[in-house]
Design a protein around this motif. Structure first.
Motif, PDB file in Angstrom:
ATOM      1  N   LYS A 176       0.776  -1.252   0.000  1.00 25.28           N
ATOM      2  CA  LYS A 176       0.000   0.000   0.000  1.00 25.28           C
ATOM      3  C   LYS A 176       0.812   1.310   0.000  1.00 25.28           C
ATOM      4  O   LYS A 176       0.612   2.141  -0.891  1.00 25.28           O
ATOM      5  CB  LYS A 176      -1.004  -0.040   1.173  1.00 25.28           C
ATOM      6  CG  LYS A 176      -1.888   1.195   1.306  1.00 25.28           C
ATOM      7  CD  LYS A 176      -3.120   1.120   0.419  1.00 25.28           C
ATOM      8  CE  LYS A 176      -4.180   2.164   0.695  1.00 25.28           C
ATOM      9  NZ  LYS A 176      -3.727   3.521   0.886  1.00 25.28           N
ATOM     10  N   PRO A 177       1.729   1.525   0.962  1.00 30.95           N
ATOM     11  CA  PRO A 177       2.427   2.832   0.954  1.00 30.95           C
ATOM     12  C   PRO A 177       3.221   3.064  -0.339  1.00 30.95           C
ATOM     13  O   PRO A 177       3.316   4.187  -0.831  1.00 30.95           O
ATOM     14  CB  PRO A 177       3.378   2.742   2.159  1.00 30.95           C
ATOM     15  CG  PRO A 177       2.829   1.646   3.006  1.00 30.95           C
ATOM     16  CD  PRO A 177       2.158   0.685   2.083  1.00 30.95           C
ATOM     17  N   ASP A 178       3.774   1.968  -0.889  1.00 32.57           N
ATOM     18  CA  ASP A 178       4.543   2.073  -2.125  1.00 32.57           C
ATOM     19  C   ASP A 178       3.616   2.351  -3.314  1.00 32.57           C
ATOM     20  O   ASP A 178       3.914   3.177  -4.185  1.00 32.57           O
ATOM     21  CB  ASP A 178       5.319   0.758  -2.328  1.00 32.57           C
ATOM     22  CG  ASP A 178       6.343   0.834  -3.441  1.00 32.57           C
ATOM     23  OD1 ASP A 178       7.017   1.872  -3.551  1.00 32.57           O
ATOM     24  OD2 ASP A 178       6.468  -0.143  -4.199  1.00 32.57           O
ATOM     25  N   LEU A 179       2.460   1.669  -3.315  1.00 34.46           N
ATOM     26  CA  LEU A 179       1.465   1.887  -4.378  1.00 34.46           C
ATOM     27  C   LEU A 179       0.944   3.327  -4.335  1.00 34.46           C
ATOM     28  O   LEU A 179       0.725   3.950  -5.378  1.00 34.46           O
ATOM     29  CB  LEU A 179       0.301   0.893  -4.220  1.00 34.46           C
ATOM     30  CG  LEU A 179      -0.747   0.911  -5.338  1.00 34.46           C
ATOM     31  CD1 LEU A 179      -0.156   0.406  -6.655  1.00 34.46           C
ATOM     32  CD2 LEU A 179      -1.963   0.058  -4.959  1.00 34.46           C
ATOM     33  N   ASP A 180       0.795   3.851  -3.109  1.00 34.27           N
ATOM     34  CA  ASP A 180       0.332   5.241  -2.956  1.00 34.27           C
ATOM     35  C   ASP A 180       1.309   6.230  -3.611  1.00 34.27           C
ATOM     36  O   ASP A 180       0.887   7.214  -4.216  1.00 34.27           O
ATOM     37  CB  ASP A 180       0.173   5.603  -1.469  1.00 34.27           C
ATOM     38  CG  ASP A 180      -1.029   4.895  -0.836  1.00 34.27           C
ATOM     39  OD1 ASP A 180      -1.865   4.354  -1.593  1.00 34.27           O
ATOM     40  OD2 ASP A 180      -1.111   4.873   0.407  1.00 34.27           O
ATOM     41  N   VAL A 181       2.604   5.952  -3.471  1.00 29.94           N
ATOM     42  CA  VAL A 181       3.611   6.834  -4.093  1.00 29.94           C
ATOM     43  C   VAL A 181       3.476   6.787  -5.614  1.00 29.94           C
ATOM     44  O   VAL A 181       3.494   7.821  -6.292  1.00 29.94           O
ATOM     45  CB  VAL A 181       5.054   6.432  -3.672  1.00 29.94           C
ATOM     46  CG1 VAL A 181       6.096   7.227  -4.456  1.00 29.94           C
ATOM     47  CG2 VAL A 181       5.248   6.640  -2.172  1.00 29.94           C
ATOM     48  N   THR A 182       3.296   5.570  -6.157  1.00 28.94           N
ATOM     49  CA  THR A 182       3.140   5.426  -7.616  1.00 28.94           C
ATOM     50  C   THR A 182       1.884   6.167  -8.087  1.00 28.94           C
ATOM     51  O   THR A 182       1.926   6.909  -9.072  1.00 28.94           O
ATOM     52  CB  THR A 182       3.057   3.927  -8.003  1.00 28.94           C
ATOM     53  OG1 THR A 182       4.247   3.277  -7.556  1.00 28.94           O
ATOM     54  CG2 THR A 182       2.930   3.741  -9.500  1.00 28.94           C
TER      55      THR A 182
END
Lengths: 98, 385
Positions: free
Chosen positions: B55-61
């Motif tokens: 999730k946190p990484d997907l949010d950055v993308t």
């Protein structure tokens, strides 16, 4: 920057070569009271020691610490990764941080 | 100084007018690229992410792709999704359309495969291309410009000549009411205390010191010396011995103005003035983050020489190394090596960069644009799962 090297801050113990400096070359910067003899080749953009630097002494450029000497550095030497090391981001010196 | 740009519905201004094709995941990148290839004025982002991200990484993308779509340099957006990826194609299109610009989306699995999606996408993109072509430049103000500050392939001339000249331009823009974004958190290690002193509040200073500490700790957790990745082998050949030395030269590109705020990667600044964005020292990811944060133009200093561009924003390249300018003149826009040679002052070169920046804002192509350099990369917090 007409001089062949630049000292950025009066606290610095290294200067940056603005052209290739050759072994045996003497450089004088009268307004800074500097008389320096190159004891080895200093490539363009690289650093030369303005004074004797003892092992473990801090290396100063921009008036700030850029690292630490890993061996004794005579005046007029090439100062680079073979004789100075970083004090930051040293995961090799620290234990498990996770 | 007359400036002309594109006025967008939400008050943001653009200095380019691209039709952006955004694949919401790596699985849609080929289709997006093929559509862009066949449509005038279209540019596709070669996205490598968007699926199987935590999730946190997907949010950055998501924030990065959305920010690039919302950038003032973009006239219209077509989002292409595969259909089963983590990143929600429709949500991305909806988020971008909140800017008021023309946005449509297309899902490959619903369209019936590559050829059907391409056919549908081409029809949409053709219409958008004509729509975008009708938009005209109108007077804009320099205070509406967000400038990204980048350095890469540094050597010791970067800190002595090119970065201070870039800092001069950043200062002049901030004094004129504009915004500039300093970046590359890794390259604050060893120089953060100097920048922290310029923070407008304790909170800004504390946040700045925190992001640098977190970045350094992340590197330390790898259990090795940062040297080799920072400084890079090229930096070392150029005379930079430690990350502290590199950082102390890097911060000159942020000029001397007060630090108004610290931004997350791809975050759009809420106010004017000099900001620091938490990006990696990797140039492409850093530029992508600043442009997703609204930067319409980027200044990029390079001692060793680099061809880097960006699909969304013009990148002006500057070198402080006279030899590099001679060797790579086809990629470098401005020679700041004259400072090293004692021929020009930092202020003189700074004015030259400023004039070039004004020309580029008004439509003159940079060398990276003329050669269609469109390097693209999104910063990742962790591996895929």
């Amino acid at each position: 920057m007409k001089n062949p090297l630049i000292i950025i801050d009066p606290r610095d113990n290294v200067a940056t070569a603005l052209r290739d400096l050759h072994k045996g070359e003497d450089i004088e910067i009268p307004d800074m009271g500097i008389l320096l003899s190159m004891i080895e080749e200093i490539p363009f953009g690289h650093k030369v020691s303005l004074q004797e630097i003892g092992k473990g002494d801090m290396i100063m450029k921009y008036g700030e610490i850029i690292g630490q000497a890993t061996s004794y550095i005579p005046k007029g030497s090439h100062v680079h990764i073979h004789n100075i090391e970083s004090l930051r981001g040293r995961g090799d010196l620290e234990g498990d941080l996770s | 100084m007359r400036l002309k740009g594109y006025l967008r519905e939400n008050g943001v201004v653009g200095i380019r007018n691209h039709l952006l094709i955004i694949p919401s995941s790596v699985c849609a990148s080929t289709v997006a690229w093929r559509i862009a290839e066949q449509v005038e004025g279209a540019v596709a982002l070669p996205n490598q992410h968007g699926c199987a991200q935590i999730k946190p990484d997907l949010d950055v993308t998501f924030r990065t792709l959305a920010g690039l779509g919302k950038n003032g340099n973009i006239g219209a957006v077509l989002v292409i999704g595969l259909g089963c990826e983590s990143l929600d194609t429709e949500a991305l299109a909806r988020d971008i359309s909140s800017s008021g610009k023309d946005v449509e989306y297309l899902v490959i699995q619903k369209a019936g495969g590559t050829l059907s999606a391409q056919e549908k996408g081409l029809k949409i993109a053709r219409k958008m291309s004509q729509h975008v072509s009708r938009m005209e430049r109108e007077p804009i103000d320099i205070s509406q410009i967000i400038l990204g500050l980048e350095c890469g392939g540094s050597d010791t001339t970067s800190g002595l000549a090119a970065n201070p000249s870039q800092g001069y331009v950043s200062d002049k823009l901030v004094r004129s009411g504009g915004t500039s974004i300093l970046s590359e958190t890794t390259e604050l290690i060893g120089a953060e205390h100097i920048l922290a002193e310029r923070a407008i509040s304790d909170e800004v200073a504390t946040t700045l010191l925190r992001i640098v500490r977190e970045c350094e700790n992340k590197a330390k957790r790898m259990g090795v010396d940062l040297r080799g990745s920072q400084p890079t082998p090229g930096n070392i050949t150029g005379g930079l011995s430690t990350i502290e030395e590199k950082s102390l030269g890097c911060i000159y590109k942020g000029g001397t103005m007060p630090l108004a705020g610290v931004l997350e990667y791809s975050e759009i600044p809420s106010g004017k003035g000099l900001h620091m964005m938490d990006t990696p020292g990797q140039d492409i990811e850093s530029i992508t983050g600043m442009v997703a944060g609204g930067a319409q133009i980027v200044l990029f200093t390079t001692g060793r020489g680099t061809p880097t561009g960006c699909p969304v924003a013009p990148v002006i390249k500057i070198t402080g190394n006279p030899g590099t300018f001679t060797l790579m003149e086809e990629n470098i826009d401005i020679n700041a090596g004259t400072i090293i040679q004692g021929l020009e002052s930092i202020e003189q070169v700074g004015e030259k960069i400023w004039d070039e920046m004004i020309d580029v804002i008004n439509g003159r192509l940079t060398k990276a644009e003329a050669l269609r350099h469109g390097e693209f990369g999104i910063y990742k917090l962790t591996s895929t799962f």
